[in-house]
Design a protein around this motif. Structure first.
Motif, PDB file in Angstrom:
ATOM      1  N   LEU A 259     120.162  64.073 100.496  1.00  0.00           N
ATOM      2  CA  LEU A 259     119.642  63.941 101.862  1.00  0.00           C
ATOM      3  C   LEU A 259     120.633  64.489 102.891  1.00  0.00           C
ATOM      4  CD1 LEU A 259     117.581  62.933 103.931  1.00  0.00           C
ATOM      5  CD2 LEU A 259     118.662  60.674 103.814  1.00  0.00           C
ATOM      6  N   GLN A 260     121.843  63.943 102.919  1.00  0.00           N
ATOM      7  CA  GLN A 260     122.948  64.322 103.810  1.00  0.00           C
ATOM      8  C   GLN A 260     122.784  63.800 105.235  1.00  0.00           C
ATOM      9  OE1 GLN A 260     125.243  65.029 102.063  1.00  0.00           O
ATOM     10  NE2 GLN A 260     124.501  66.201 100.343  1.00  0.00           N
ATOM     11  N   SER A 261     121.591  63.825 105.786  1.00  0.00           N
ATOM     12  CA  SER A 261     121.353  63.240 107.103  1.00  0.00           C
ATOM     13  C   SER A 261     119.889  62.876 107.233  1.00  0.00           C
ATOM     14  CB  SER A 261     121.733  64.214 108.229  1.00  0.00           C
ATOM     15  OG  SER A 261     121.379  63.675 109.496  1.00  0.00           O
ATOM     16  N   GLY A 262     119.631  61.804 107.967  1.00  0.00           N
ATOM     17  CA  GLY A 262     118.255  61.394 108.234  1.00  0.00           C
ATOM     18  C   GLY A 262     117.800  61.789 109.617  1.00  0.00           C
ATOM     19  N   CYS A 263     118.433  62.819 110.180  1.00  0.00           N
ATOM     20  CA  CYS A 263     118.101  63.307 111.517  1.00  0.00           C
ATOM     21  C   CYS A 263     117.829  64.804 111.442  1.00  0.00           C
ATOM     22  CB  CYS A 263     119.248  63.015 112.485  1.00  0.00           C
ATOM     23  SG  CYS A 263     119.124  63.880 114.061  1.00  0.00           S
ATOM     24  N   ASN A 264     116.701  65.252 111.942  1.00  0.00           N
ATOM     25  CA  ASN A 264     116.329  66.661 111.827  1.00  0.00           C
ATOM     26  C   ASN A 264     117.284  67.596 112.561  1.00  0.00           C
ATOM     27  OD1 ASN A 264     114.120  66.331 110.129  1.00  0.00           O
ATOM     28  ND2 ASN A 264     112.688  66.024 111.829  1.00  0.00           N
ATOM     29  N   GLU A 265     117.779  67.180 113.706  1.00  0.00           N
ATOM     30  CA  GLU A 265     118.705  68.045 114.454  1.00  0.00           C
ATOM     31  C   GLU A 265     120.007  68.228 113.673  1.00  0.00           C
ATOM     32  OE1 GLU A 265     118.191  69.879 117.216  1.00  0.00           O
ATOM     33  OE2 GLU A 265     116.127  69.225 116.887  1.00  0.00           O
ATOM     34  N   THR A 266     120.489  67.162 113.079  1.00  0.00           N
ATOM     35  CA  THR A 266     121.703  67.261 112.261  1.00  0.00           C
ATOM     36  C   THR A 266     121.451  68.132 111.036  1.00  0.00           C
ATOM     37  OG1 THR A 266     122.280  65.009 112.968  1.00  0.00           O
ATOM     38  CG2 THR A 266     123.534  65.934 111.147  1.00  0.00           C
ATOM     39  N   LEU A 267     120.306  67.965 110.408  1.00  0.00           N
ATOM     40  CA  LEU A 267     119.964  68.783 109.238  1.00  0.00           C
ATOM     41  C   LEU A 267     119.953  70.268 109.579  1.00  0.00           C
ATOM     42  CD1 LEU A 267     117.105  66.651 107.616  1.00  0.00           C
ATOM     43  CD2 LEU A 267     119.394  67.047 106.678  1.00  0.00           C
ATOM     44  N   LYS A 268     119.475  70.612 110.781  1.00  0.00           N
ATOM     45  CA  LYS A 268     119.485  72.019 111.212  1.00  0.00           C
ATOM     46  C   LYS A 268     120.907  72.543 111.298  1.00  0.00           C
ATOM     47  CE  LYS A 268     115.249  72.022 113.988  1.00  0.00           C
ATOM     48  NZ  LYS A 268     114.741  72.098 115.388  1.00  0.00           N
ATOM     49  N   ARG A 269     121.799  71.760 111.910  1.00  0.00           N
ATOM     50  CA  ARG A 269     123.198  72.201 112.036  1.00  0.00           C
ATOM     51  C   ARG A 269     123.865  72.306 110.674  1.00  0.00           C
ATOM     52  NH1 ARG A 269     123.116  68.323 116.001  1.00  0.00           N
ATOM     53  NH2 ARG A 269     124.617  66.978 114.932  1.00  0.00           N
ATOM     54  N   MET A 270     123.434  71.477 109.734  1.00  0.00           N
ATOM     55  CA  MET A 270     123.966  71.525 108.369  1.00  0.00           C
ATOM     56  C   MET A 270     123.410  72.707 107.565  1.00  0.00           C
ATOM     57  SD  MET A 270     123.794  67.537 107.170  1.00  0.00           S
ATOM     58  CE  MET A 270     125.093  66.362 107.589  1.00  0.00           C
ATOM     59  N   ASN A 271     122.360  73.342 108.081  1.00  0.00           N
ATOM     60  CA  ASN A 271     121.642  74.401 107.376  1.00  0.00           C
ATOM     61  C   ASN A 271     120.982  73.873 106.101  1.00  0.00           C
ATOM     62  OD1 ASN A 271     120.660  77.071 107.163  1.00  0.00           O
ATOM     63  ND2 ASN A 271     122.288  77.652 105.763  1.00  0.00           N
ATOM     64  N   ARG A 272     120.508  72.633 106.193  1.00  0.00           N
ATOM     65  CA  ARG A 272     119.713  72.069 105.108  1.00  0.00           C
ATOM     66  C   ARG A 272     118.272  72.530 105.290  1.00  0.00           C
ATOM     67  NH1 ARG A 272     122.176  70.555 100.885  1.00  0.00           N
ATOM     68  NH2 ARG A 272     120.788  68.818 100.427  1.00  0.00           N
ATOM     69  N   LYS A 273     117.606  72.854 104.210  1.00  0.00           N
ATOM     70  CA  LYS A 273     116.328  73.551 104.308  1.00  0.00           C
ATOM     71  C   LYS A 273     115.130  72.622 104.080  1.00  0.00           C
ATOM     72  CE  LYS A 273     118.562  77.916 103.168  1.00  0.00           C
ATOM     73  NZ  LYS A 273     119.919  77.388 103.401  1.00  0.00           N
ATOM     74  N   TYR A 274     115.130  71.487 104.773  1.00  0.00           N
ATOM     75  CA  TYR A 274     114.017  70.549 104.737  1.00  0.00           C
ATOM     76  C   TYR A 274     114.112  69.673 105.979  1.00  0.00           C
ATOM     77  CZ  TYR A 274     117.873  67.838 102.817  1.00  0.00           C
ATOM     78  OH  TYR A 274     119.098  67.259 102.630  1.00  0.00           O
ATOM     79  N   THR A 275     113.070  68.915 106.231  1.00  0.00           N
ATOM     80  CA  THR A 275     113.065  67.962 107.335  1.00  0.00           C
ATOM     81  C   THR A 275     112.966  66.549 106.770  1.00  0.00           C
ATOM     82  OG1 THR A 275     110.652  67.979 107.515  1.00  0.00           O
ATOM     83  CG2 THR A 275     111.878  69.639 108.820  1.00  0.00           C
ATOM     84  N   THR A 276     113.175  65.568 107.621  1.00  0.00           N
ATOM     85  CA  THR A 276     113.032  64.182 107.166  1.00  0.00           C
ATOM     86  C   THR A 276     111.588  63.906 106.772  1.00  0.00           C
ATOM     87  OG1 THR A 276     112.749  63.457 109.466  1.00  0.00           O
ATOM     88  CG2 THR A 276     114.969  63.324 108.530  1.00  0.00           C
ATOM     89  N   GLU A 277     110.643  64.539 107.475  1.00  0.00           N
ATOM     90  CA  GLU A 277     109.224  64.340 107.150  1.00  0.00           C
ATOM     91  C   GLU A 277     108.912  64.859 105.737  1.00  0.00           C
ATOM     92  OE1 GLU A 277     109.804  64.273 111.458  1.00  0.00           O
ATOM     93  OE2 GLU A 277     110.315  65.792 109.941  1.00  0.00           O
ATOM     94  N   SER A 278     109.432  66.050 105.413  1.00  0.00           N
ATOM     95  CA  SER A 278     109.168  66.593 104.074  1.00  0.00           C
ATOM     96  C   SER A 278     109.907  65.780 103.012  1.00  0.00           C
ATOM     97  CB  SER A 278     109.563  68.069 103.997  1.00  0.00           C
ATOM     98  OG  SER A 278     110.962  68.244 104.146  1.00  0.00           O
ATOM     99  N   TYR A 279     111.101  65.285 103.346  1.00  0.00           N
ATOM    100  CA  TYR A 279     111.863  64.456 102.401  1.00  0.00           C
ATOM    101  C   TYR A 279     111.071  63.191 102.059  1.00  0.00           C
ATOM    102  CZ  TYR A 279     115.892  62.149 100.230  1.00  0.00           C
ATOM    103  OH  TYR A 279     116.739  61.535  99.338  1.00  0.00           O
ATOM    104  N   LEU A 280     110.517  62.551 103.089  1.00  0.00           N
ATOM    105  CA  LEU A 280     109.715  61.347 102.871  1.00  0.00           C
ATOM    106  C   LEU A 280     108.516  61.649 101.979  1.00  0.00           C
ATOM    107  CD1 LEU A 280     109.003  58.386 103.462  1.00  0.00           C
ATOM    108  CD2 LEU A 280     107.895  59.163 105.580  1.00  0.00           C
ATOM    109  N   ASP A 281     107.891  62.806 102.179  1.00  0.00           N
ATOM    110  CA  ASP A 281     106.765  63.210 101.331  1.00  0.00           C
ATOM    111  C   ASP A 281     107.187  63.282  99.861  1.00  0.00           C
ATOM    112  OD1 ASP A 281     105.049  63.400 103.466  1.00  0.00           O
ATOM    113  OD2 ASP A 281     105.247  65.579 103.703  1.00  0.00           O
TER     114      ASP A 281
END
Length: 434
Positions: A259-281
């Motif tokens: 996961l690394q972060s449960g915040c979409n803005e943080t995930l963008k800065r991390m260059n993670r290629k998913y959102t919290t919504e897709s992770y929950l799915d």
């Protein structure tokens, strides 16, 4: 032949590679001894995932040289790959070996002993598509074997140096994995854990091969009892994938979804290629096909630019998912990554506060998961005996990687036994044989 000692820092992939190098020396007449003893050769398999990992690697190198000043010091792995020139200037270090050259380590060391000559021990890791041919027939654990099936990463998360140290995605041929697992099973191992630098990418560089294909073939190995997956990217999980893997009877219902972060803005800065919504799915898909699957993860707190609001989003998302276990890490700057140059670095005291708060939350989630397991009858693979409150308990893990203890008058290590789970104490469950 002389004595050789090994020390491993870092991940399970490193431990696998150490086991493989150890067997190369052992099979050629060397005596493998504990690292704290006086040895002729010390081999340190290093990590460079953080600046602190570099520091720990240097400390272990210094410790080895002090133990025997006349020994040959061999530094291998990710730190060797990252700091080749620097390490070669260190008078305490005799040989520096990068990644994808560990399979040559025996020849490199013996050539050095004979001729004091070293050649081509660190390659341009970003310019190879070859999977390094290492293999094992035994491991340091007695019941569970970690099997490396993939190397390299193409993700380039902004905080991570590993793609630069491990190169691009390279997969091991399925037939080689199967052969190795069959050899381990013959030596008594009942469970294998598939690991890699980016496990979800397995097969992307091969023709018509997916990790599902490998799992199905491993499931056919007669005396293999369990298959466990290492860390996965959430994007691997689809309805089709979950439906397929749920029919693989030996696959453990334990999914470590990064996961690394449960915040979409943080995930963008991390260059993670998913959102919290897709992770929950993805989590909901797994819970559709499995009863009480263990969903575990890693979370970084204090990533550059993380505000109080962003941290609270992570905190609430963690509670919403209700993980069975979480590894919480404070962000550690790693020179050479994009995130190291980000502005708005978070103060250490703030990172510590957030880490402690999230750890408390995750401990409560783990306790809840364990409480929910009470009353279940679970198969446990027993591994060791430990003493708790003056009582000896045989300890092992369920398929969901829940640690379970029972009182037994006989040695039941490496046996699979059904246990009724009766009570919880901290992060352990206790029960009785069925």
């Amino acid at each position: 032949m002389g004595k050789v000692a090994f020390h491993t820092l870092g991940c399970k992939v490193n431990q696998y590679e150490t086991d493989a190098m150890l067997q190369l020396f052992e099979n050629n007449g060397y005596k493998v001894i504990p690292f704290n003893e006086v040895s002729d050769i010390y081999i340190i398999n290093t990590c460079t995932v953080t600046n602190m990992a570099d520091k720990k690697s240097r400390q272990i190198i210094n410790k080895a040289k002090k133990t025997n000043p006349d020994s040959i010091i061999v530094v291998v792995g990710c730190y060797a790959q990252a700091a080749k020139e620097k390490l070669e200037l260190d008078k305490d270090i005799d040989i520096v070996i990068g990644n994808n050259k560990k399979n040559d380590i025996l020849n490199i060391v013996e050539d050095y002993i004979k001729e004091k000559k070293i050649e081509d021990t660190v390659i341009d890791i970003n310019d190879t598509d070859i999977y390094e041919p290492l293999s094992i027939t035994k491991v340091s654990e007695k019941t569970r074997a970690y099997i490396k099936i993939q190397d390299g990463c193409n993700q380039f998360c902004s905080y991570c140096i590993i793609p630069f140290m491990r190169g691009r995605v390279r997969s091991r041929l399925p037939e080689e994995v199967i052969k190795e697992v069959e050899a381990l099973v013959k030596n008594g191992y009942k469970e294998v854990v598939l690991t890699g630098i980016h496990l979800a990418s397995y097969g992307k560089d091969l023709v018509d091969i997916h990790i599902l294909d490998l799992l199905k073939e491993l499931n056919k190995i007669q005396d293999l009892k369990r298959i466990r997956l290492g860390s996965l990217e959430p994007n691997l999980i689809t309805e089709e994938f979950a439906k397929e893997v749920s029919s693989i009877e030996k696959l453990c219902p334990h999914f470590h979804l990064s996961l690394q972060s449960g915040c979409n803005e943080t995930l963008k800065r991390m260059n993670r290629k998913y959102t919290t919504e897709s992770y929950l799915d993805k989590v909901e898909i797994l819970r559709k096909y499995y009863n009480k699957p263990a969903i575990t993860t890693d979370i970084i707190v204090g990533f550059p630019g993380e505000t109080e609001e962003e941290f609270n989003e992570t905190y609430e998302f963690t509670r919403k998912i209700s993980f069975s276990d979480v590894h919480v890490f404070k962000y550690s700057k790693r020179e050479g990554t994009k995130a190291a140059d980000f502005t708005n670095q978070v103060e250490e005291k703030v990172k510590t506060f957030r880490s402690n708060k999230l750890i408390q939350c995750c401990n409560a989630l783990k306790e809840k998961y364990l409480e929910d397991m009470k009353g279940e009858i679970e198969e446990v693979l027993f591994e060791e005996t430990i003493t708790i409150d003056d009582k000896d308990y045989c300890m092992g893990h369920t398929k969901r990687y829940v640690k379970v203890g029972i009182i037994s008058d006989e040695d039941i290590s490496n046996q699979l036994i059904n246990v009724e789970l009766l009570e919880r104490k901290d992060d352990l469950l206790f029960g009785r044989k069925q």
